[in-house]
Scaffold this active site. Structure first.
Site, PDB file in Angstrom:
ATOM      1  N   ASP A  36      28.599  90.728  -7.542  1.00  0.00           N
ATOM      2  CA  ASP A  36      27.506  91.652  -7.202  1.00  0.00           C
ATOM      3  C   ASP A  36      26.186  90.981  -7.570  1.00  0.00           C
ATOM      4  OD1 ASP A  36      26.360  94.059  -6.430  1.00  0.00           O
ATOM      5  OD2 ASP A  36      27.639  95.281  -7.715  1.00  0.00           O
ATOM      6  N   HIS A  89      19.264  89.676  -2.103  1.00  0.00           N
ATOM      7  CA  HIS A  89      19.754  90.757  -2.967  1.00  0.00           C
ATOM      8  C   HIS A  89      21.222  90.590  -3.341  1.00  0.00           C
ATOM      9  CE1 HIS A  89      16.238  93.539  -2.853  1.00  0.00           C
ATOM     10  NE2 HIS A  89      15.922  92.730  -1.863  1.00  0.00           N
TER      11      HIS A  89
HETATM   12  C1  GDG Z   1      22.526  95.473  -3.088  1.00  0.00           C
HETATM   13  C2  GDG Z   1      23.314  94.419  -3.887  1.00  0.00           C
HETATM   14  C3  GDG Z   1      21.746  94.765  -5.805  1.00  0.00           C
HETATM   15  C4  GDG Z   1      25.548 105.139  -4.589  1.00  0.00           C
HETATM   16  N1  GDG Z   1      26.201 106.280  -4.308  1.00  0.00           N
HETATM   17  C5  GDG Z   1      25.268 107.241  -4.155  1.00  0.00           C
HETATM   18  C6  GDG Z   1      24.013 106.668  -4.337  1.00  0.00           C
HETATM   19  N2  GDG Z   1      24.210 105.375  -4.591  1.00  0.00           N
HETATM   20  C7  GDG Z   1      23.118 104.443  -4.917  1.00  0.00           C
HETATM   21  C8  GDG Z   1      23.180 104.071  -6.380  1.00  0.00           C
HETATM   22  C9  GDG Z   1      22.351 102.793  -6.409  1.00  0.00           C
HETATM   23  C10 GDG Z   1      22.633 102.225  -5.022  1.00  0.00           C
HETATM   24  O1  GDG Z   1      23.201 103.253  -4.210  1.00  0.00           O
HETATM   25  C11 GDG Z   1      23.607 101.075  -5.089  1.00  0.00           C
HETATM   26  O2  GDG Z   1      22.956  99.959  -5.585  1.00  0.00           O
HETATM   27  P1  GDG Z   1      23.737  98.699  -6.141  1.00  0.00           P
HETATM   28  O3  GDG Z   1      22.769  97.784  -6.738  1.00  0.00           O
HETATM   29  O4  GDG Z   1      24.767  99.174  -7.121  1.00  0.00           O
HETATM   30  O5  GDG Z   1      24.538  98.060  -4.929  1.00  0.00           O
HETATM   31  P2  GDG Z   1      24.264  97.668  -3.358  1.00  0.00           P
HETATM   32  O6  GDG Z   1      24.082  98.855  -2.519  1.00  0.00           O
HETATM   33  O7  GDG Z   1      25.423  96.807  -2.990  1.00  0.00           O
HETATM   34  O8  GDG Z   1      22.897  96.831  -3.365  1.00  0.00           O
HETATM   35  C12 GDG Z   1      23.219  94.712  -5.386  1.00  0.00           C
HETATM   36  C13 GDG Z   1      20.948  95.681  -4.902  1.00  0.00           C
HETATM   37  O9  GDG Z   1      21.134  95.362  -3.507  1.00  0.00           O
HETATM   38  C14 GDG Z   1      19.450  95.591  -5.197  1.00  0.00           C
HETATM   39  O10 GDG Z   1      18.987  94.299  -5.097  1.00  0.00           O
HETATM   40  O11 GDG Z   1      21.679  95.269  -7.131  1.00  0.00           O
HETATM   41  O12 GDG Z   1      23.872  93.692  -6.120  1.00  0.00           O
HETATM   42  O13 GDG Z   1      24.676  94.376  -3.477  1.00  0.00           O
HETATM   43  O14 GDG Z   1      20.993 103.065  -6.529  1.00  0.00           O
HETATM   44  O15 GDG Z   1      22.654 105.118  -7.145  1.00  0.00           O
HETATM   45  N3  GDG Z   1      22.862 107.358  -4.259  1.00  0.00           N
HETATM   46  C15 GDG Z   1      22.944 108.699  -3.984  1.00  0.00           C
HETATM   47  N4  GDG Z   1      24.137 109.309  -3.806  1.00  0.00           N
HETATM   48  C16 GDG Z   1      25.323 108.641  -3.891  1.00  0.00           C
HETATM   49  O16 GDG Z   1      26.395 109.241  -3.757  1.00  0.00           O
HETATM   50  N5  GDG Z   1      21.820 109.420  -3.879  1.00  0.00           N
END
Ligand code: GDG
Length: 490
Positions: free
Chosen positions: A365, A157
């Site tokens: 990312d 990921h």
């Molecule tokens: C890893 C990889 C890859 C954030 N703040 C709140 C909240 N979030 C949720 C967002 C989003 C998730 O967390 C973050 O997802 P990302 O993809 O941006 O980043 P990572 O956590 O680093 O994920 C990344 C992913 O895996 C999938 O393969 O895309 O590159 O690093 O869904 O909405 N959710 C809630 N409240 C918050 O305050 N409910």
């Protein structure tokens, strides 16, 4: 249909809709497994004085969640240690933050053995096994040692690092060699796949074949890009909910006619929050006439708080927010609203929709799901503008966003100015193109393409394909832009 067994560090019940900052993997996998027959295994998040391998089973919507407790030492060495202090910073090109302790490595191996120990007895002959992320790279090797012959796939990921940095890891060969116990290895983008190919060809003396197979360490596997998406339909439904509307109204009211710029990120150094704040500060300084007409809402729930770097980045951001607000604020306006707690997903959808600009500027990312959620939450008649870092995997797909270099304050400042001034017609045209991609390449498409490729392994085992494809040597490797940003040779 074969049963699908997913394994990841943590599991989340598929029906979870509320608050939480579990991170992208757990959310995406929860959505991917909804209405699927299978097992999802992971760490419970709890510790036990002595590891017993006792599973806690919970059945929900067709998926059986199986969790296991780990010992405190496991958590320190495997999770806080090797996963979050070694592999995470290294794979995000932060070798300055990478810990190379041997005890972390041995804890990582031990926990992977423990996962294999509890998983192996659950596996039936027809099962497909899908292992997720950097916490569990050696799991297939441990399962093979226990006689498991089923197709096993692995999905990373996060980005695959440039080989020049990966070789700083003691025992990097063993780590990569253990990936060759899988049948299929998936990455988010061709860029991460190219970096993996680079290691295989130049460091491991292997071969990259024309048909997606990769040969090294005496084994042949398939490796491909499978870009992850969000549960777009579900997210659009959440965005239309009463709670989302209430949250939207609350934001619009409190904005008092000002344009809101929003950032939503786990509080992590890879997300480029400090650089983002500096870029925004530059924008304020460059555009005094716009100052009181905008504000930045940064939602940054803390994660991995046991790791020192995460405590430090929190302190630095608090100081930076205080300084910028101190310099620019007036009695009736502050340029930054910095919120350190998680919101419910439906509230978040309303916040995204109320924002004129979505600012997604990670330094590196794997994909970045926030960029896709921001697009999915927009009002089709009056959509906001997505500003997206070129170093997010998502930038490969989301070409209609304003693509920026997050290291450049001037770039960020210019993009903010352009985004805030963008005419409705252009916003709609860009949004439509982005939304088409978000709906088409959603999490279900991602799951299906990976599971289909893993099923194909059973139908055409790799040994039968031996000799069918010629090696593509030398392969030209696209330079990794993040390596370029660090001044690394490609
Ligand atoms: C890893 C990889 C890859 C954030 N703040 C709140 C909240 N979030 C949720 C967002 C989003 C998730 O967390 C973050 O997802 P990302 O993809 O941006 O980043 P990572 O956590 O680093 O994920 C990344 C992913 O895996 C999938 O393969 O895309 O590159 O690093 O869904 O909405 N959710 C809630 N409240 C918050 O305050 N409910």
């Amino acid at each position: 249909m074969s049963r699908l067994i997913c394994v990841s560090n943590r599991v989340t019940p598929p029906s979870t809709k509320g608050a939480g900052s579990q991170g992208g993997l757990a959310l995406a996998l929860g959505a991917a497994l909804r209405q699927y027959r299978g097992i999802w295994l992971g760490w419970s998040g709890h510790t036990t004085p002595e590891f017993t391998g006792q599973l806690t089973i919970q059945r929900t919507a067709g998926v059986t969640l199986a969790t296991v407790d780990l010992e405190e030492q496991d958590v320190q060495e495997y999770y806080n240690g090797y996963a979050n202090m070694t592999l995470w910073p290294l794979f995000h090109h932060r070798i300055d933050l990478t810990a190379y302790d041997r005890s972390f490595g041995s804890g990582y191996e031990r926990v992977n053995r423990r996962f294999a120990e509890v998983l192996a007895p659950l596996i039936e002959p027809d099962d497909l096994i899908w292992v997720h992320d950097y916490h569990l790279i050696p799991l297939a090797r441990e399962l093979r040692k226990r006689g498991v012959k089923n197709p096993i796939g692995f999905f990373l990921h996060i980005p695959w690092p440039a080989r020049q940095l990966l070789v700083t890891l003691p025992r990097h060969r063993q780590l990569v060699e253990s990936l060759f116990e899988y049948d299929l290895v998936g990455f988010h983008t061709d860029e991460w796949l190219d970096a993996f190919h680079g290691y295989v060809a130049k460091e491991a003396g292997g071969q990259v074949l024309a048909d997606g197979r990769v040969r090294a360490f005496g084994r042949t596997i398939r490796a491909r890009a499978f870009p992850i998406g969000i549960d777009a339909e579900d997210f659009a439904a959440i965005a239309g909910s009463t709670t989302a509307k209430r949250s939207w109204e609350r934001m619009i009211k409190s904005a008092q006619g000002r344009a809101m710029i929003v950032g939503v990120d786990r509080l992590d150094y890879s997300k480029g929050l400090e650089e983002r704040f500096h870029g925004y500060e530059r924008f304020l300084a460059d555009n005094p006439d716009l100052q009181k007409h905008v504000f930045l809402l940064q939602i940054a729930p803390p994660t991995r708080e046991d790791v020192e770097e995460y405590q430090e980045i929190r302190q630095r951001l608090e100081a930076l927010t205080g300084r910028i607000n101190g310099v620019f604020s007036d009695v009736d306006w502050a340029p930054i609203r910095y919120v350190n707690h998680a919101f419910r997903r439906d509230e978040l959808a309303g916040v995204y929709r109320a924002a004129r600009v979505g600012l997604v500027t990670p330094l590196r990312d794997g994909m970045n799901l926030v960029a896709k959620e921001y697009v999915a939450a927009q009002d089709p008649e009056d959509p906001g503008v997505l500003i997206l870092s070129r170093f997010a995997g998502a930038a490969r797909q989301m070409r209609e966003a304003l693509i920026v270099n997050p290291y450049s304050q001037e770039d960020l400042s210019d993009a903010l100015k352009q985004g805030l001034a963008m005419p409705l017609e252009e916003r709609v045209a860009r949004w439509r193109a982005l939304m088409g991609g978000v709906m088409r390449d959603d999490v279900v498409a991602w799951r299906n393409s990976f599971v289909d490729a893993l099923t194909a392994v059973r139908e055409a085992p790799l040994e039968e394909l031996e000799g069918l494809a010629a090696p593509v040597e030398p392969r030209s490797f696209a330079p990794d832009p993040a390596s370029a940003a660090l001044g690394l040779p490609s």
